[in-house]
Design a protein around this motif. Structure first.
Motif, short mmCIF file in Angstrom:
data_model
loop_
_atom_site.label_atom_id
_atom_site.label_comp_id
_atom_site.label_asym_id
_atom_site.label_seq_id
_atom_site.Cartn_x
_atom_site.Cartn_y
_atom_site.Cartn_z
N LYS A 35 0.81 -1.21 0.00
CA LYS A 35 0.00 0.00 0.00
C LYS A 35 0.85 1.27 0.00
CE LYS A 35 -3.90 -2.19 0.45
NZ LYS A 35 -4.05 -3.09 1.60
N SER A 36 2.10 1.13 0.42
CA SER A 36 2.92 2.35 0.53
C SER A 36 4.39 2.02 0.27
CB SER A 36 2.78 2.92 1.95
OG SER A 36 3.29 1.99 2.88
N ARG A 37 5.14 3.07 0.12
CA ARG A 37 6.59 2.91 -0.04
C ARG A 37 7.19 2.26 1.20
NH1 ARG A 37 9.80 4.09 -3.91
NH2 ARG A 37 11.68 3.82 -2.66
N ASP A 38 6.58 2.61 2.32
CA ASP A 38 7.06 2.08 3.58
C ASP A 38 6.96 0.54 3.61
OD1 ASP A 38 8.14 2.67 6.13
OD2 ASP A 38 6.20 2.09 7.01
N LYS A 42 10.06 -2.04 4.07
CA LYS A 42 10.14 -3.05 5.13
C LYS A 42 10.43 -4.43 4.55
CE LYS A 42 6.40 -1.85 7.64
NZ LYS A 42 5.31 -2.09 8.59
N ILE A 43 9.76 -4.74 3.44
CA ILE A 43 10.01 -6.04 2.81
C ILE A 43 11.47 -6.14 2.39
CG2 ILE A 43 9.50 -7.50 0.81
CD1 ILE A 43 6.64 -6.49 0.91
N HIS A 44 11.94 -5.05 1.81
CA HIS A 44 13.32 -5.06 1.33
C HIS A 44 14.32 -5.20 2.49
CE1 HIS A 44 16.13 -4.75 -1.91
NE2 HIS A 44 16.86 -3.87 -1.21
N LYS A 45 13.98 -4.55 3.59
CA LYS A 45 14.84 -4.62 4.78
C LYS A 45 14.88 -6.07 5.28
CE LYS A 45 13.53 -2.42 8.59
NZ LYS A 45 13.16 -1.31 9.48
N ALA A 46 13.73 -6.70 5.29
CA ALA A 46 13.66 -8.09 5.76
C ALA A 46 14.46 -9.00 4.84
CB ALA A 46 12.20 -8.55 5.83
N TYR A 47 14.32 -8.76 3.55
CA TYR A 47 15.03 -9.56 2.56
C TYR A 47 16.54 -9.43 2.74
CZ TYR A 47 17.22 -10.38 -2.01
OH TYR A 47 18.05 -10.77 -3.00
N GLU A 48 17.00 -8.20 2.88
CA GLU A 48 18.44 -7.99 3.03
C GLU A 48 18.97 -8.57 4.33
OE1 GLU A 48 19.28 -3.79 1.97
OE2 GLU A 48 20.00 -4.81 0.16
N LEU A 49 18.17 -8.44 5.38
CA LEU A 49 18.57 -9.00 6.67
C LEU A 49 18.67 -10.52 6.60
CD1 LEU A 49 19.19 -8.39 9.67
CD2 LEU A 49 16.74 -8.62 10.12
N ALA A 50 17.67 -11.15 5.97
CA ALA A 50 17.67 -12.61 5.86
C ALA A 50 18.87 -13.07 5.03
CB ALA A 50 16.36 -13.11 5.24
N LEU A 80 -1.20 -18.47 -0.38
CA LEU A 80 -2.09 -18.20 0.75
C LEU A 80 -2.70 -16.81 0.67
CD1 LEU A 80 0.15 -19.77 3.52
CD2 LEU A 80 -2.11 -20.60 2.88
N GLY A 81 -2.20 -15.99 -0.26
CA GLY A 81 -2.77 -14.66 -0.44
C GLY A 81 -2.53 -13.74 0.74
N LEU A 82 -1.49 -14.02 1.52
CA LEU A 82 -1.22 -13.20 2.70
C LEU A 82 -0.49 -11.92 2.31
CD1 LEU A 82 -0.12 -16.07 5.07
CD2 LEU A 82 -2.27 -14.80 5.16
N GLY A 83 -0.50 -10.94 3.23
CA GLY A 83 0.03 -9.62 2.92
C GLY A 83 1.45 -9.37 3.39
N VAL A 84 1.77 -8.09 3.54
CA VAL A 84 3.13 -7.63 3.80
C VAL A 84 3.74 -8.24 5.08
CG1 VAL A 84 4.54 -5.58 4.25
CG2 VAL A 84 2.70 -5.49 2.55
N THR A 85 2.98 -8.18 6.18
CA THR A 85 3.51 -8.69 7.45
C THR A 85 3.92 -10.16 7.33
OG1 THR A 85 2.04 -7.18 8.60
CG2 THR A 85 2.98 -8.97 9.90
N SER A 86 3.06 -10.96 6.71
CA SER A 86 3.35 -12.39 6.60
C SER A 86 4.55 -12.64 5.69
CB SER A 86 2.14 -13.14 6.07
OG SER A 86 1.02 -12.87 6.87
N VAL A 87 4.67 -11.85 4.64
CA VAL A 87 5.81 -12.01 3.74
C VAL A 87 7.11 -11.70 4.49
CG1 VAL A 87 6.96 -11.00 1.73
CG2 VAL A 87 4.56 -11.70 1.58
N ARG A 107 11.99 -6.90 16.99
CA ARG A 107 11.02 -5.91 17.46
C ARG A 107 11.47 -4.50 17.10
NH1 ARG A 107 10.96 -6.99 22.50
NH2 ARG A 107 9.32 -8.57 22.46
N GLU A 108 12.72 -4.25 17.32
CA GLU A 108 13.26 -2.93 17.04
C GLU A 108 13.16 -2.58 15.56
OE1 GLU A 108 17.54 -1.22 17.83
OE2 GLU A 108 16.77 -2.31 19.59
N LEU A 109 13.47 -3.56 14.70
CA LEU A 109 13.49 -3.31 13.26
C LEU A 109 12.11 -3.35 12.61
CD1 LEU A 109 16.63 -5.44 12.38
CD2 LEU A 109 16.46 -2.95 12.17
N PHE A 110 11.23 -4.25 13.09
CA PHE A 110 9.96 -4.47 12.37
C PHE A 110 8.70 -4.30 13.21
CE2 PHE A 110 13.28 -6.88 10.23
CZ PHE A 110 13.13 -6.43 8.91
N GLY A 111 8.85 -4.04 14.49
CA GLY A 111 7.67 -3.79 15.31
C GLY A 111 7.12 -5.04 15.98
N ASP A 112 6.06 -4.80 16.80
CA ASP A 112 5.51 -5.85 17.65
C ASP A 112 4.88 -7.02 16.89
OD1 ASP A 112 6.31 -5.05 20.08
OD2 ASP A 112 4.47 -3.94 20.59
#
Ligand code: MN
Length: 745
Positions: A35-38, A42-50, A80-87, A107-112
């Motif tokens: 829905k947003s650039r944000d 976040k997805i990209h951050k997760a990808y790079e971290l992994a 499963l058609g899941l969204g950003v958080t699940s990805v 938690r610090e990087l991606f929230g609760d």
């Protein structure tokens, strides 16, 4: 086989490009949810971290480890058609467990939200990664996590699906463990969540590793018969297509065979040959309907099809008016094809079809297009199921509710998994472990609760069998067990027991004849067998030993042999009609305790316990008795021949205590007698005279009824013990006109 430096560089470059390609594919799949650039950041951050955290790790196949988290995220988004958080969670799902990344970092990087889901996933992994199979109790942990956020279990399913798809690189024992777990826990879970496509794939993949030969055989046969099947489908659907097009429907027709796993189930578990099932399939008609016309369109198509083909009336299922708890909607009918074969036709709209295939995922999609109520409804229902099942067993049960399972999974106390037929009782399970454990089984502990041997086990139960060296198989156990193995073992034990009793009976029989002054003549034997309606000598001796044939009857036989008047004949007929309670006695109950000293002794020791005599069978001193520990009423004493005894002993074996009479007490006990005879003048008088004058017994009540020249009398008398009572019975039998005297319960 070392590689040169150049080769390694080339390889690393290839892998880098492949990772990038996979990542782009993932972004494409998740795009509708961004829905947003944000979100994208976040997805990209997760990808790079992994990528960074897994960079030195490889899978068993030798591929870079990061392929796996990307694939899991891909399944989350696409299947499963899941969204950003699940990805994001899919990408990071193995980091906290396998790398130095901590939950606090996440938690610090991606929230609760992400942190909670990763925490749940890490915990679940801990449960499954044990070397032994997962236990029902451990499964509860998963469930507790699950009810927090459904996404935990959905990401876990994606993880399991990818692991199953790449299982070939694992060691054989690991393959078996993972495949069995998948079949037992994950496939039912997927089914419960309405994820049919995933459920079917999980089952087929599991079978491929659990039964590789059978899997290949079925897969090959399906391939070979494909053409025949396709021909049949196209000729079957041709007229339907024509009609639907004429009536202006937009639609799609799918013809689908059963899955390899469901064919396997039919072949192996039901013994049906492949040739009888390979062509069973469902034809699916998927309508492109506007939301407001969905129901009426489906019914119109129903009408068109039943005009073309004759429906089977009892196979109509309307899941549209009454959707299933997992959200499934469809109209099912089974119709007769021109070649005489039954074909199932499923009628549904595109929306319903997507829900049936992708469950949760489809719901999300439709949530956005304004069908929120239905989605909320479905999520609420799933949550209810999850929240109301506090223990793991119930939850497994509810997963399996509409699966029609023919088998259940039982855990031993050590966590070993056993597969048994549905309907299996605790006794079956005991025999499944070992015949000696079955033979001495007195009950079981199921999930730590005491249950009777007849208890029906449910999938996920953990069962500990309780045995006693004093236990022996009983005739009515045959009604408790469902497995052939257990039944055969019980029959063998009973036959052995009967043979032993019959040997004793032979002696008793010969002694009785000596008492009667009759010389036993081998030639009499056939007539004796015929007279007592027993098939062979062993049965005769057995009945004598167990009281099924009494002294009196043996005497009667020799009398009958001498006078075969109609009078005697009639007498026999009537006598036969009176119930022979004694036949139910087993040897154990027959071992009479000869010495009698004090009073009633309960249990093994001589500690005096308080007891009550039960009113259902009115035991009196001398009767074979046992004690039953009641909940509110202390110990109750029943006769072993009490109609309730069998039930009490088999269902509440652990509440049975031994009891025996010792010395006769001088109290009088109430006993009932039934007297049958010919309605002769003065007979009642003769009977009462013997009871009160000759035997000095107090009568409490007496009632006589006559019909067609025969009478039936019920007498309640006070007696001291069984000797006293038997004495009276013998005396009454001597009265002219009396045919039989029996004790009433
Ligand atoms: Mn994983």
């Amino acid at each position: 086989m070392g590689m040169s430096h150049e080769e390694l560089v080339i390889n690393a470059e290839k892998e880098r490009l492949e990772i990038l390609r996979k990542y782009k594919q993932l972004l494409k799949a998740v795009e509708p949810h961004i829905k947003s650039r944000d979100d994208l950041k976040k997805i990209h951050k997760a990808y790079e971290l992994a990528c960074e955290k897994h960079k030195d790790m490889r899978r068993k196949s030798g591929e870079p480890y990061i392929y796996h988290p990307i694939a899991v995220a891909q399944i989350c988004a696409q299947e499963l058609g899941l969204g950003v958080t699940s990805v994001i969670c899919g990408l990071l799902h193995d980091t906290v467990e396998d790398t130095d990344l901590t939950l606090d970092d996440v938690r610090e990087l991606f929230g609760d939200d992400v942190c909670k889901i990763i925490d749940g996933l890490t915990k679940i992994s801990g449960v499954f990664d044990q070397s032994q199979s997962i236990q029902a109790e451990n499964f509860r942990k998963i469930i507790l996590t699950l009810s927090d956020d459904l996404r935990v279990i959905l990401v876990k399913l994606a993880d399991r699906l990818h692991n199953m798809r790449t299982l070939e690189h694992m060691r054989r024992d690991k393959q078996l463990k993972i495949a069995n777990e998948t079949l037992y826990l994950f496939a039912p879970l997927a089914h419960r969540l309405g994820l049919y496509a995933i459920k079917t794939e999980l089952e087929d993949l599991s079978l491929k590793y659990v039964e590789p030969e059978k899997y290949t055989e079925i897969a090959n046969k399906l391939e070979k018969t494909k053409e025949v099947r396709e021909r049949f489908i196209s000729s079957f659907i041709h007229p339907i297509k024509k009609q639907l097009a004429e009536q202006g429907f937009e639609f799609e027709v799918k013809g689908r065979t059963k899955s390899i796993y469901s064919i396997y189930n039919k072949i192996v578990k039901k013994g049906v040959p492949f040739e009888e099932i390979y062509d069973i399939f469902a034809i699916r008609i998927i309508l492109d309907s506007r939301p407001e016309n969905e129901k009426s369109d489906c019914w119109r198509v129903y009408s068109i099809i039943t005009d073309l083909y004759k429906p089977k009336p009892d196979r109509m299922r309307d899941w549209i008016s009454f959707p299933r708890s997992n959200g499934y909607e469809s109209l099912h009918i089974t119709v007769m094809s021109p070649s005489g074969k039954w074909v199932e036709v499923q009628i549904r709209t595109a929306r319903m079809d997507e829900i049936s295939e992708r469950g949760y995922a489809a719901h999300w999609k439709y949530k956005e297009s304004g069908m929120e109520n239905a989605v909320d409804d479905w999520i609420r229902r799933i949550r209810e199921i999850l929240e109301n099942n506090e223990n793991a067993v119930d939850l497994v049960e509810s997963f399996k509710l509409d699966l029609d399972t023919e088998e259940i999974f039982i855990f031993t106390p050590k966590g070993e998994l056993r597969t048994l037929k549905s309907g299996t009782t605790a006794l079956d399970f005991a025999y499944d472990i070992h015949s000696e454990i079955g033979n001495t089984c007195i009950g079981a502990k199921v999930n730590n609760k005491l249950v009777p041997i007849s208890y029906k086990l449910r999938s996920g139960d953990q069962v500990e069998v309780l045995t006693s060296s004093k236990q022996k198989p009983k005739e009515d156990w045959l009604k408790i067990v469902i497995s052939t193995k257990a039944r055969e073992k019980i029959k063998t034990a009973l036959r052995e027991e009967k043979r032993r009793v019959a040997m004793d009976g032979k002696e008793v029989f010969e002694r009785k004849l000596r008492h009667l002054g009759v010389t036993f003549n081998e030639q009499d034997i056939n007539r004796i067998l015929h007279y007592f309606k027993v098939p062979d000598v062993q049965d005769l001796y057995y009945k004598v030993a167990t009281g099924g044939i009494s002294n009196f009857e043996i005497k009667q036989f020799y009398k009958d042999e001498n006078s075969r008047s109609w009078y005697q004949y009639l007498a026999n007929k009537i006598r036969r009609k009176t119930p022979e309670k004694k036949e139910e006695k087993t040897l154990e109950e027959l071992i009479k305790d000869a010495k009698r000293d004090d009073s009633l002794v309960i249990g093994d020791n001589t500690v005096k316990l308080d007891y009550k005599l039960s009113s259902c069978c009115n035991p009196i001193p001398g009767d074979e008795v046992f004690g039953f520990v009641t909940v509110n009423d202390g110990i109750k004493i029943h006769k072993t021949t009490c109609p309730n005894a069998m039930q009490l002993m088999s269902n509440y074996a652990y509440r049975i205590v031994k009891a025996r009479w010792t010395n006769r007490e001088s109290i009088a006990f109430l006993a009932g007698l039934r007297v049958d005879g010919f309605d002769e003048v003065g007979i009642v008088n003769r009977i009462t005279k013997i009871i009160s004058n000759q035997l000095k017994v107090n009568m409490r009540s007496i009632s006589f009824e006559t019909k067609d020249g025969l009478f039936e009398g019920n007498i309640m008398v006070f007696v001291q013990d069984t000797n006293h009572l038997n004495d009276m019975i013998a005396k009454l039998r001597e009265v002219p006109g009396v045919i039989n005297v029996t004790r009433l319960n």
